[in-house]
Design a protein around this motif. Structure first.
Motif, mmCIF file in Angstrom:
data_model
loop_
_atom_site.group_PDB
_atom_site.id
_atom_site.type_symbol
_atom_site.label_atom_id
_atom_site.label_comp_id
_atom_site.label_asym_id
_atom_site.label_seq_id
_atom_site.Cartn_x
_atom_site.Cartn_y
_atom_site.Cartn_z
ATOM 1 N N ASP A 23 -6.138 9.667 5.462
ATOM 2 C CA ASP A 23 -7.246 9.249 4.581
ATOM 3 C C ASP A 23 -7.048 9.766 3.169
ATOM 4 N N GLN A 58 -8.615 4.606 0.595
ATOM 5 C CA GLN A 58 -9.438 3.905 1.572
ATOM 6 C C GLN A 58 -10.395 2.959 0.868
ATOM 7 N N ARG A 59 -10.777 1.962 1.621
ATOM 8 C CA ARG A 59 -11.827 1.114 1.066
ATOM 9 C C ARG A 59 -13.167 1.761 1.347
ATOM 10 N N SER A 117 -17.100 1.983 -0.149
ATOM 11 C CA SER A 117 -17.986 1.424 -1.173
ATOM 12 C C SER A 117 -18.483 2.570 -2.048
ATOM 13 N N LYS A 144 2.026 -2.063 -4.802
ATOM 14 C CA LYS A 144 0.996 -2.550 -3.914
ATOM 15 C C LYS A 144 1.587 -2.494 -2.505
ATOM 16 N N PRO A 181 -9.982 -4.477 6.713
ATOM 17 C CA PRO A 181 -9.455 -4.052 5.419
ATOM 18 C C PRO A 181 -7.945 -3.840 5.402
ATOM 19 N N SER A 182 -7.337 -4.318 4.401
ATOM 20 C CA SER A 182 -5.987 -3.993 3.945
ATOM 21 C C SER A 182 -4.973 -3.577 5.021
ATOM 22 N N TYR A 187 -3.143 0.155 6.277
ATOM 23 C CA TYR A 187 -3.328 0.685 7.622
ATOM 24 C C TYR A 187 -2.011 0.964 8.329
ATOM 25 N N ARG A 193 -15.426 2.579 11.310
ATOM 26 C CA ARG A 193 -14.209 3.315 11.057
ATOM 27 C C ARG A 193 -13.857 4.225 12.250
#
Lengths: 835, 392
Positions: free
Chosen positions: A185, A190-191, A193, A378, A425-426, A430, B143
């Motif tokens: 992490d 991380q995504r 918000s 990226k 997500p992404s 991951y 998560r």
């Protein structure tokens, strides 16, 4: 006075007779040895006597048989020290017979040792400290912490580097998984918000600051010296960062009055701190809190001033008024002093910051270090990208190059994980996330030296760096390993010197000396402050004095005899004061207990002759390990000293001849100690019973010679209070609750005694003299301790042979510390060729 | 094993409060004159719901100072499984958490020891306990779910990989690696359980309970945090999130807040009272706070019915005590012990180590508690007897 009966336990000869032992036959022994045993031992230690549950005819004569070797060593000790045959025995050997017997055993042992192979260190996991160091070394993230659920290591063994104590439990594996997740992490953005935390003046968090409010004004006013711990930091409550990233901090503020102390506009400086490190009520501006940014505050008009700062997970942004005062640093100020300063600042119409609101929002962008970790690209879920990303990380984590299969497995598993996972997500991120977690939970990372097929310098690099740094090998060591140059003796000498000179050898000081010289116990020690002058500053002094003393011997490559006696010590004022030395101290009692709130000043190096010439001879009792308060205090319980525990400690840690533990289930015998006038007479009870005396004749005189030190190492000439029987630890079991006090008010201390070989002791000086006169004892003891810590194993016979060779090579002028470590590291026992 | 008599249902929960610094016994045991430490439970109307027991002991070696307080739930040796961990696998099988180990303040001390005798980590932050009971926000739940399921496939791979590594190492080292393999398999099961529970809804937060706006677990606030922990344990029981708890009150070296004020000396130093009245009074004042928390907790349990109709108090055994018999003298004999609820016929006080009740091993009491909870055992640690005759 009522009769006090204490249960003094019979101390039996430690013994592990088993059915598998082979009887000693006359034919196997040299005739003279057999004769000696028949004449002087068999009456009591044969099939008829079986005294102390020990039969000398039941131990194998093969000195290389590890099962019986300990017992032969004991036989040797007892005969050599003239404890056996006992005084009341029917027959006694002549000196000639005794010497011949001792020599013949020693020769047999030597022969067995010379042919014995050195030991092999078992596979072991990293201990908690090494694990955290290794993670920090890999990721280099400020303030990374292990999760709360991370279990402690067992404390059963002398050192926490020994595989037997490093059990890998499910709870620990669970914690490894969690930690690996936290690391991933931290490295991979991380995504999350972004969140906004906002406080108006009334709700802004403020520490013990110079701040005030005005009636009808919705603002808080701040002033303060930035050098004081209590300087007026403000923060948004509950704004600890949930994820690392760039955060925007805004303040609705204005400056009032003239410019700051440096003639520049007043400004806010921003510092980061993890509130779990410091109690919230006392968040202080500590020099260790990184200052990450500052921003000018405009005068007169209230405006938003803002700044974007890099924040790690768990950190809170604190804003301080940076250039307000130029007064000297205040180590500590009471609330009252702060109030006075605040009143003065208000009265003088001094420059001030006025704050109406404070806001923190984020994360608004990844941290620069996170982008750098992704090679500023990226992330993509391709074989090439993952290989470039994960393989170098794995090589650092495993502390060696990967095989092709290993690299392929990590990359392909991470790739296939992405295709399997349905998480939105992404995916590329991951894949990296998953790969990192896999690397950090694999046995190659968690265990030291797993790859048994490759007997190479990489293992040596790890062995060396976990020994001296408790950390993974650095680039220099790995480069040397890759060229197979590390095992070269000259290279080893250079590397040991380089590693000890490096700041990371603090880890060696902290953990080797911390365990050998009992700093870990000093950390937890609870001291009775009714009896002793005690504060956290003194505890800090105890710990640092040992670290600084050991560190100086280590880094300056001083003679190891310095450990036995030194002409310098490290101390702080309150320590000296607690020892009853006349010292002017500038630190208040309250301040001295603020260990977690402020940085305590470093200790001073004190030359003992300077103190002596200044009129106080009292420091003559200091110097060397025996004067270290961590050692003296750890062998007591914070209330009373314990001569037995001290004696046992000295035998184990300075003489290298540990006393066996008291047997668990021997019958208790009654000894009348009703007229005992203090600890000496209580301990005399040991002499009345031969089975106690066997061990206690070695333990008690040493402990008694140190009785002038009280439970925290202060010097005394009389016992000040009634001495309690139980505190003398004369018994291995507790006494009934009543009748526990022996009236022994103000008994003067008698430190005299005699070691079993007749050496007279009259105080700590004589223990030092004994060790200096028999220096091979201490050299062997220290070498063995270093060996055990460095390799994580008890020496086998082959190892003992290697250690003896090191001892025998001691130069006339004695070993110096780095030289001794170098000798050890270059020996086959540390990292043998036959591995 | 003596079968539980009658048809009364067994207690199915176990809560233990253990202090590291003992309790001041002249004010603790119910056979004393107006013991100050029992005032709170008596005032809460719980006078008939508890029994204090004197004369119990672990018969362990005389420890180094405070080391002996770690043996409270383990018996003679501290390197052994603790009572709560012995019973947790069975009692905790049906709840979200098998057991919780809590500690008031940042002392990080633990009463609970694993099967291998290693102290289990404690939770010191009330907010963490709160989130465990009521769950976190949806994003972090999603998560968590990802981390668990990916963690399981990760463990599968590791198992495979370590299996081949195992073939390469020497036989001695294999045993060490087997610890790893066994742990991987056990953690897989744990993750499976966690995943199942994650898919089940968390209880609705109790509107009457509010966490403080800022968390502070400094040692100085040990008593405030203890209060929170008592309340959180009651909530965890009411929501049936967990059935086995230990709560440790660490001995503080620094001064602590007693209400609004900081004490002038440390909790630890008051415990070395030397029978000086003013020090004893301060010590008792601190210990009264433990008992007030206990009284509030027990009262809540008494007022709340369990699913089977009896009160939560009756279906929960609460043990309050310490492995430190007399902290003033670092003595381990005559431990302070109090058992509340659990469906026992309480008799206020039992004096052990006498002619009437010759039993004196503290673990005799633990055997009785275990049998009451339905365990088929006649021993715990070095004890081979019980107190079934006195506490039934």
């Amino acid at each position: 006075m009522t009769t006090v009966k204490a249960n003094v336990l019979l101390l039996a000869f430690g013994c592990l007779l088993a059915a598998l032992c082979q009887p000693t036959r006359a034919s196997e022994l040299s005739d003279s040895r057999f004769q000696f045993i028949q004449s002087f031992c068999m009456d009591c230690h044969g099939p008829i006597g079986q005294e102390g549950d020990f039969r000398i005819d039941r131990i194998s004569s093969d000195m290389s048989d590890e099962r019986f070797r300990d017992q032969w060593e004991l036989v040797l000790d007892y005969v050599k020290l003239r404890s056996m045959p006992p005084e009341d025995a029917k027959r006694h050997p002549s000196d000639l017979e005794r010497d011949a017997f001792v020599r013949s055993i020693e020769v047999a042992m030597k022969a067995a040792d010379e042919s014995a192979p050195v030991g092999k260190t078992a596979l072991r996991r990293l201990n908690r400290n090494e694990y955290l160091n290794t993670i920090n070394d890999l990721i280099g993230v400020r303030g990374f912490k292990l999760p709360n659920s991370f279990p402690p290591d067992s404390t059963d063994l002398p050192f926490d580097t020994m595989p037997e104590g490093l059990f890998l439990s499910p709870a620990l594996l669970d914690a490894y998984l969690e930690t690996a997740g936290l690391v991933a992490d931290t490295l991979v953005p991380q995504r999350v918000s972004p969140q906004l935390h906002r406080s108006t003046a009334a709700f802004i968090g403020v520490d013990l600051a110079r701040k005030w409010t005005k009636k009808g004004d919705p603002a808080v006013y701040l002033t303060g010296a930035n050098t004081s711990p209590w300087s007026g930091g403000i923060w948004v409550p509950n704004s600890a960062a949930k994820a690392p990233g760039m955060y925007r901090v805004r303040l609705l503020a204005s400056a009032e009055g003239p410019v700051g102390a440096d003639d520049k506009p007043l400004r806010f400086s921003f510092h980061l701190s993890n509130p779990t490190d410091y109690p919230i009520a006392r968040r202080a501006l500590n020099v260790n809190h990184p200052r990450v940014a500052s921003v000018d505050v405009p005068h007169t008009q209230t405006n938003w001033v803002e700044c974007v700062v890099p924040v790690e997970r768990g950190e809170v942004i604190y804003a301080f008024c940076e250039n307000r005062f130029s007064e000297p640093p205040l180590p500590y100020a009471t609330k009252q002093q702060i109030n006075q300063m605040t009143a003065a600042a208000k009265a003088s119409n001094a420059p001030t910051l006025r704050v109406e609101a404070m806001e923190v929002s984020g994360p608004i962008a990844p941290l620069p270090r996170q982008l750098e970790f992704l090679n500023n690209e990226k992330p993509s879920a391709t074989d090439e990208y993952l290989r470039a990303m994960l393989v170098p990380f794995a090589e650092r984590a495993y502390r060696r190059p990967l095989t092709n299969e290993e690299a392929d497995a990590i990359v392909s598993h991470s790739l296939s994980h992405v295709s399997k996972t349905k998480v939105a997500p992404s995916p590329p991120a991951y894949a990296i996330h998953y790969g990192l977690r896999r690397i950090l939970t694999s046995p190659e990372f968690l265990y030291l030296e797993t790859e048994s097929e490759r007997e190479d310098d990489y293992k040596l690099a790890s062995r060396l760096s976990y020994f001296l740094w408790s950390s993974p090998p650095d680039k220099t060591l790995l480069d040397l390993a890759s060229k197979s140059q590390l095992s070269d003796p000259e290279e080893l000498r250079r590397q040991v010197a380089r590693m000890i000179a490096a700041p990371r050898s603090d880890q060696f000081v902290k953990h080797f000396a911390g365990q050998w010289l009992e700093n870990r116990k000093a950390e937890r020690l609870m001291v009775c402050d009714v009896r002793y002058r005690w504060s956290e500053l003194i505890r800090h002094g105890f710990i640092r004095s040992t670290e600084l003393f050991f560190g100086e011997v280590l880094r300056d490559n001083l003679p190891i005899a310095t450990f036995i006696d030194s002409d310098f010590i490290y101390a702080n004022e309150p320590m000296l004061e607690s020892w009853g030395l006349p010292v002017e101290t500038s630190i208040s009692k309250h301040e001295a207990n603020l260990r977690h709130y402020m940085a305590f000043p470093e200790l001073k190096r004190i030359r003992l002759d300077e103190i002596a010439s200044a009129g106080s001879s009292r420091l003559g009792e200091r110097g060397g390990i025996l004067g270290l308060p961590s050692v003296l205090a750890a062998t007591g319980d914070g209330v009373e000293s314990s001569p037995i525990l001290r004696g046992v400690w000295v035998l184990e840690n300075l003489f290298g001849t540990p006393a066996p533990p008291p047997p668990a289930d021997v019958p208790a015998i009654d000894v009348d100690i009703s007229n005992a006038k203090g600890v000496r007479e209580i301990l005399n009870a040991h002499k009345e019973n031969e089975s106690c005396n066997k061990c206690h004749q070695r333990i008690d005189p040493i402990g008694l010679a140190l009785e002038n030190y009280d439970a925290i190492g202060g010097w005394r000439t009389r016992y000040q209070r009634s001495y309690r029987v139980s505190d003398a630890k004369a018994t291995h079991e507790d006494l009934p609750d009543s009748s526990k006090d022996v009236q022994a008010l103000s008994v003067s201390i008698d430190p005299t005694g005699q070691l079993p070989d007749g050496f007279e002791l009259e105080g700590p000086e004589d223990i030092k003299n004994y060790l200096l006169a028999n220096r091979e004892l201490f050299t062997r003891c220290l070498t063995t301790k270093l060996f055990e810590y460095g390799t994580g194993r008890e020496p086998t016979m082959g190892d003992r042979n290697v250690i003896d060779q090191i001892v025998s090579r001691e130069p006339e002028s004695g070993y110096r510390m780095i030289d001794l470590i170098t000798e050890l590291v270059r020996s086959d026992s540390f990292f043998g060729p036959e591995r | 094993m003596a079968k539980a008599t009658g048809t009364a249902p067994r207690p199915k929960r176990f809560v233990c409060l253990g202090t590291q610094l003992g309790f001041y016994k002249p004010d603790f045991f119910a056979n004393q004159d107006n013991p100050r430490l029992l005032a709170a439970v008596d005032e809460a109307g719980l006078g008939k719901d508890f029994t204090t027991i004197s004369g119990l002991d672990h018969k362990g070696p005389t420890g180094m100072g405070h080391e002996l307080c770690h043996t409270f739930l383990t018996g003679t040796s501290r390197k052994a499984v603790s009572l709560d961990q012995q019973i947790a696998p069975m009692l905790g099988a049906e709840t979200r958490y098998e057991s919780m180990q809590l500690c008031a303040g940042s002392g990080k001390a633990s009463l609970s020891h694993s099967k291998t005798g290693i102290p289990l980590p404690v939770t010191t932050n009330p907010s963490v306990v709160y989130r465990r009971i009521y769950g976190a926000d949806a994003v972090s739940l999603e998560r968590q779910s990802y981390v668990i399921s990916s963690g399981r496939s990760l463990l599968d791979e590791l198992l495979e990989n370590a299996g081949s590594l195992r073939m390469k190492v020497s036989r001695d080292d294999r045993a060490k690696l087997d610890e790893y393999l066994t742990s991987v398999r056990e953690v897989e099961l744990k993750l499976q359980r966690r995943k199942q529970w994650l898919e089940r809804p968390f209880p609705e937060p109790d509107p009457e309970f509010k966490l403080p706006s800022e968390e502070n677990i400094s040692q100085a606030l040990v008593l405030e945090n203890e209060d929170l922990m008592w309340d959180l344990m009651a909530l965890a029981i009411k929501t049936d999130s967990c059935r086995v708890f230990t709560l440790t009150i660490p001995g503080s070296n620094g001064t602590i807040y007693l209400g609004e004020d900081l004490t002038s000396s440390s909790y630890h130093n008051y415990s070395h009272h030397g029978n000086k009245q003013e020090r004893v009074d301060m010590l008792v004042a601190i210990e009264q706070r433990h008992m007030e928390g206990a009284a509030r907790f027990l009262k809540t349990l008494k007022e709340t019915p369990d699913v089977d109709g009896r009160s939560l108090l009756d279906s929960t055994i609460t043990l309050i005590g310490s492995g430190m018999g007399d902290p003033s003298k670092h003595r381990r004999v005559n431990l302070p012990m109090l058992v509340a609820g659990g469906g026992f016929k309480h008799v206020r006080h039992i004096e052990c180590g006498t002619k009437e009740v010759p039993n004196e091993m503290a673990c005799d009491l633990y055997v009785t508690l275990m049998q009451k909870m339905g365990f088929d055992t006649n021993t715990f640690s070095t004890s081979e007897s019980n107190l079934n005759g006195e506490l039934a």
